[in-house]
Structures are given as structure tokens and as C-alpha cells.
Write a protein that holds these residues in place. Structure first.
Motif, PDB file in Angstrom:
ATOM      1  N   TRP A 109     -18.899 -71.665   0.912  1.00 49.81           N
ATOM      2  CA  TRP A 109     -17.858 -72.263  -0.113  1.00 49.81           C
ATOM      3  C   TRP A 109     -16.254 -71.887  -0.081  1.00 49.81           C
ATOM      4  O   TRP A 109     -16.387 -71.125   1.383  1.00 49.81           O
ATOM      5  CB  TRP A 109     -17.660 -71.053  -1.265  1.00 49.81           C
ATOM      6  CG  TRP A 109     -18.743 -71.808  -2.535  1.00 49.81           C
ATOM      7  CD1 TRP A 109     -18.604 -72.159  -3.091  1.00 49.81           C
ATOM      8  CD2 TRP A 109     -20.201 -71.773  -2.119  1.00 49.81           C
ATOM      9  NE1 TRP A 109     -19.727 -71.917  -4.111  1.00 49.81           N
ATOM     10  CE2 TRP A 109     -20.572 -72.229  -3.075  1.00 49.81           C
ATOM     11  CE3 TRP A 109     -20.906 -70.391  -1.504  1.00 49.81           C
ATOM     12  CZ2 TRP A 109     -22.711 -71.548  -3.384  1.00 49.81           C
ATOM     13  CZ3 TRP A 109     -22.207 -70.087  -0.989  1.00 49.81           C
ATOM     14  CH2 TRP A 109     -23.007 -70.969  -2.744  1.00 49.81           C
ATOM     15  N   SER A 120     -31.040 -81.133   4.817  1.00 51.08           N
ATOM     16  CA  SER A 120     -30.407 -79.582   4.965  1.00 51.08           C
ATOM     17  C   SER A 120     -30.638 -78.625   6.170  1.00 51.08           C
ATOM     18  O   SER A 120     -32.439 -78.803   5.699  1.00 51.08           O
ATOM     19  CB  SER A 120     -30.086 -79.171   3.256  1.00 51.08           C
ATOM     20  OG  SER A 120     -31.592 -78.684   2.752  1.00 51.08           O
ATOM     21  N   THR A 129     -20.020 -81.762   2.638  1.00 50.29           N
ATOM     22  CA  THR A 129     -19.419 -81.411   1.138  1.00 50.29           C
ATOM     23  C   THR A 129     -20.192 -82.397  -0.041  1.00 50.29           C
ATOM     24  O   THR A 129     -20.349 -83.510  -0.120  1.00 50.29           O
ATOM     25  CB  THR A 129     -17.761 -81.759   0.482  1.00 50.29           C
ATOM     26  OG1 THR A 129     -17.106 -81.333   2.184  1.00 50.29           O
ATOM     27  CG2 THR A 129     -17.250 -81.620  -0.335  1.00 50.29           C
ATOM     28  N   VAL A 165     -22.787 -77.872   2.256  1.00 46.37           N
ATOM     29  CA  VAL A 165     -24.001 -77.446   3.192  1.00 46.37           C
ATOM     30  C   VAL A 165     -24.239 -78.224   4.379  1.00 46.37           C
ATOM     31  O   VAL A 165     -23.611 -79.485   4.739  1.00 46.37           O
ATOM     32  CB  VAL A 165     -25.233 -78.518   1.848  1.00 46.37           C
ATOM     33  CG1 VAL A 165     -25.098 -79.868   2.370  1.00 46.37           C
ATOM     34  CG2 VAL A 165     -26.871 -77.749   2.270  1.00 46.37           C
ATOM     35  N   HIS A 166     -25.113 -77.207   5.179  1.00 43.42           N
ATOM     36  CA  HIS A 166     -25.432 -77.438   6.256  1.00 43.42           C
ATOM     37  C   HIS A 166     -26.201 -78.949   6.599  1.00 43.42           C
ATOM     38  O   HIS A 166     -27.311 -78.467   6.049  1.00 43.42           O
ATOM     39  CB  HIS A 166     -25.675 -75.922   7.031  1.00 43.42           C
ATOM     40  CG  HIS A 166     -25.196 -76.353   8.830  1.00 43.42           C
ATOM     41  ND1 HIS A 166     -26.799 -75.898   9.699  1.00 43.42           N
ATOM     42  CD2 HIS A 166     -25.140 -76.324   9.650  1.00 43.42           C
ATOM     43  CE1 HIS A 166     -26.664 -76.936  10.334  1.00 43.42           C
ATOM     44  NE2 HIS A 166     -25.532 -76.420  10.540  1.00 43.42           N
ATOM     45  N   LEU A 221     -17.664 -77.547  -2.104  1.00 44.31           N
ATOM     46  CA  LEU A 221     -19.095 -76.184  -1.879  1.00 44.31           C
ATOM     47  C   LEU A 221     -19.724 -77.850  -0.737  1.00 44.31           C
ATOM     48  O   LEU A 221     -19.720 -78.678  -0.937  1.00 44.31           O
ATOM     49  CB  LEU A 221     -19.946 -76.623  -2.283  1.00 44.31           C
ATOM     50  CG  LEU A 221     -21.652 -75.912  -2.167  1.00 44.31           C
ATOM     51  CD1 LEU A 221     -21.848 -74.660  -1.985  1.00 44.31           C
ATOM     52  CD2 LEU A 221     -22.291 -75.819  -4.090  1.00 44.31           C
ATOM     53  N   LYS A 261     -27.163 -71.687   3.791  1.00 43.36           N
ATOM     54  CA  LYS A 261     -27.058 -73.422   3.826  1.00 43.36           C
ATOM     55  C   LYS A 261     -25.881 -73.744   3.417  1.00 43.36           C
ATOM     56  O   LYS A 261     -25.220 -74.855   3.883  1.00 43.36           O
ATOM     57  CB  LYS A 261     -28.132 -74.573   3.925  1.00 43.36           C
ATOM     58  CG  LYS A 261     -29.499 -73.835   4.384  1.00 43.36           C
ATOM     59  CD  LYS A 261     -30.887 -75.127   3.322  1.00 43.36           C
ATOM     60  CE  LYS A 261     -31.741 -74.765   4.080  1.00 43.36           C
ATOM     61  NZ  LYS A 261     -32.931 -75.187   2.981  1.00 43.36           N
ATOM     62  N   LEU A 262     -25.336 -72.927   2.790  1.00 43.22           N
ATOM     63  CA  LEU A 262     -24.533 -73.378   1.904  1.00 43.22           C
ATOM     64  C   LEU A 262     -23.095 -72.783   2.101  1.00 43.22           C
ATOM     65  O   LEU A 262     -22.764 -71.087   2.891  1.00 43.22           O
ATOM     66  CB  LEU A 262     -24.596 -73.407   0.233  1.00 43.22           C
ATOM     67  CG  LEU A 262     -25.236 -73.634  -0.173  1.00 43.22           C
ATOM     68  CD1 LEU A 262     -25.129 -73.075  -1.439  1.00 43.22           C
ATOM     69  CD2 LEU A 262     -25.210 -75.109  -0.213  1.00 43.22           C
ATOM     70  N   LEU A 318     -20.918 -79.797   8.246  1.00 44.99           N
ATOM     71  CA  LEU A 318     -20.959 -79.418   6.824  1.00 44.99           C
ATOM     72  C   LEU A 318     -20.600 -80.587   6.202  1.00 44.99           C
ATOM     73  O   LEU A 318     -19.875 -82.114   6.739  1.00 44.99           O
ATOM     74  CB  LEU A 318     -20.518 -78.212   6.964  1.00 44.99           C
ATOM     75  CG  LEU A 318     -20.050 -77.332   5.360  1.00 44.99           C
ATOM     76  CD1 LEU A 318     -21.131 -76.762   5.633  1.00 44.99           C
ATOM     77  CD2 LEU A 318     -18.193 -77.065   5.450  1.00 44.99           C
ATOM     78  N   THR A 321     -24.025 -68.659   2.141  1.00 42.32           N
ATOM     79  CA  THR A 321     -25.033 -68.118   1.672  1.00 42.32           C
ATOM     80  C   THR A 321     -25.526 -69.163   3.285  1.00 42.32           C
ATOM     81  O   THR A 321     -25.527 -69.141   3.887  1.00 42.32           O
ATOM     82  CB  THR A 321     -26.363 -69.208   0.937  1.00 42.32           C
ATOM     83  OG1 THR A 321     -26.437 -70.378   1.173  1.00 42.32           O
ATOM     84  CG2 THR A 321     -25.489 -68.682  -0.208  1.00 42.32           C
TER      85      THR A 321
END
Length: 148
Positions: free
Chosen positions: A89, A116, A57, A109-110, A107, A86-87, A55, A84
Motif C-alpha cells: 500500500w 501474483s 496496481t 500486488v507483486h 494497492l 504480496k501486497l 508491482l 504483506t
């Protein structure tokens, strides 16, 4: 539902010229709490090693609400407040001596092999299972500098 609680004492080296916890150390401690959330949803060290994924940031909003003195024990309470494909919070609250001292909204993102990528189903299900309603302070931004 709190996903994790991270505890860490303030180190003497973290104290600034005003005698209080310096800005970057709030973020570092909450970064350790982010790692604990990642572990809780299945994105820990074994996952990172096996899948070349983690993950990242991509945005963070920190609110410094109160000073922290030397020798204080810190506690970061963390929640997943959105997910979501890929995301993710994350909401952190940094507490010391039973008072809220700072918050951070992350936030992430994977990312897999540098790009991503969707979360694996098991990670997504764990994140969905612990996801909670965001606090009213989430999603805030710094106000405008003037009329435009």
C-alpha cells in the motif's frame, strides 16, 4: 518516514479547457512517484529485468483537493503504509506552492511471470523498514448513493 519525493513541472499540454491540470495528469505524475517508491524498496528496473516481476496496481483512490495552474512545479511525497507477503500500500500527496492538491492511495500486488507471487525477502524487509502508520484519510471510500 517519507520513502521518496518526486518533482515534476506541469506541462502546457496537461492543461484542460478550464485552464487547470487535467485529471489524468495528476494520476500520471503520482504514477511516476510510485515508480520512485518501487526503486526505493528494490523493485526498480534491474529487479524487473532480472526476475520478470513487478508491482501491478490493482486499486487506486484519488482525491482531487485543489486546482493546479499551468507552469506550476509539482512535488509528490510518498509513503509505504502497508505491506504483506504480496501486497504493498502506497500513499501519495501531491503538493504545489506549499498546498496539498491531491492524494492517491495505491494497492499494488507483486506479480512474477504473470501471476501474483510473494515479495523476495530483501524487498519485503526494505518495505517493512519504511512502512509507516497510514494517515486518517487512507482506506476511505466514496459514500453510498442512497439508502439500500
Amino acid at each position: 518516514m517519507t520513502v521518496s519525493v518526486w518533482r515534476e513541472p506541469v506541462q502546457d499540454a496537461w492543461i484542460d479547457y478550464n485552464g487547470h491540470l487535467s485529471e489524468p495528469w495528476y494520476v500520471m505524475v503520482m504514477g511516476h512517484a510510485t515508480d520512485a517508491v518501487m526503486d526505493a524498496v528494490g523493485l526498480g528496473p534491474a529487479y524487473r529485468e532480472a526476475h520478470d516481476a513487478s508491482l501491478y496496481t490493482v486499486e487506486a483512490h484519488v482525491r482531487y483537493l485543489d486546482e493546479v495552474a499551468a507552469g506550476t512545479d509539482l512535488e509528490v511525497r510518498s509513503w509505504v503504509i502497508g505491506v504483506t507477503g504480496k501486497l504493498l500500500w502506497i500513499w501519495h500527496e501531491l503538493w504545489a506552492e506549499d498546498r496539498l492538491r491531491a492524494t492517491e492511495e495505491i494497492l499494488g500486488v507483486h506479480v512474477q511471470r504473470g501471476s501474483s507471487a510473494p515479495f523476495p525477502d530483501d524487498v519485503r524487509h526494505r518495505a517493512d523498514a519504511v512502512c509507516t502508520e497510514p494517515p486518517p484519510e487512507a482506506g476511505r471510500r466514496i459514500g453510498p448513493l442512497g439508502e439500500k
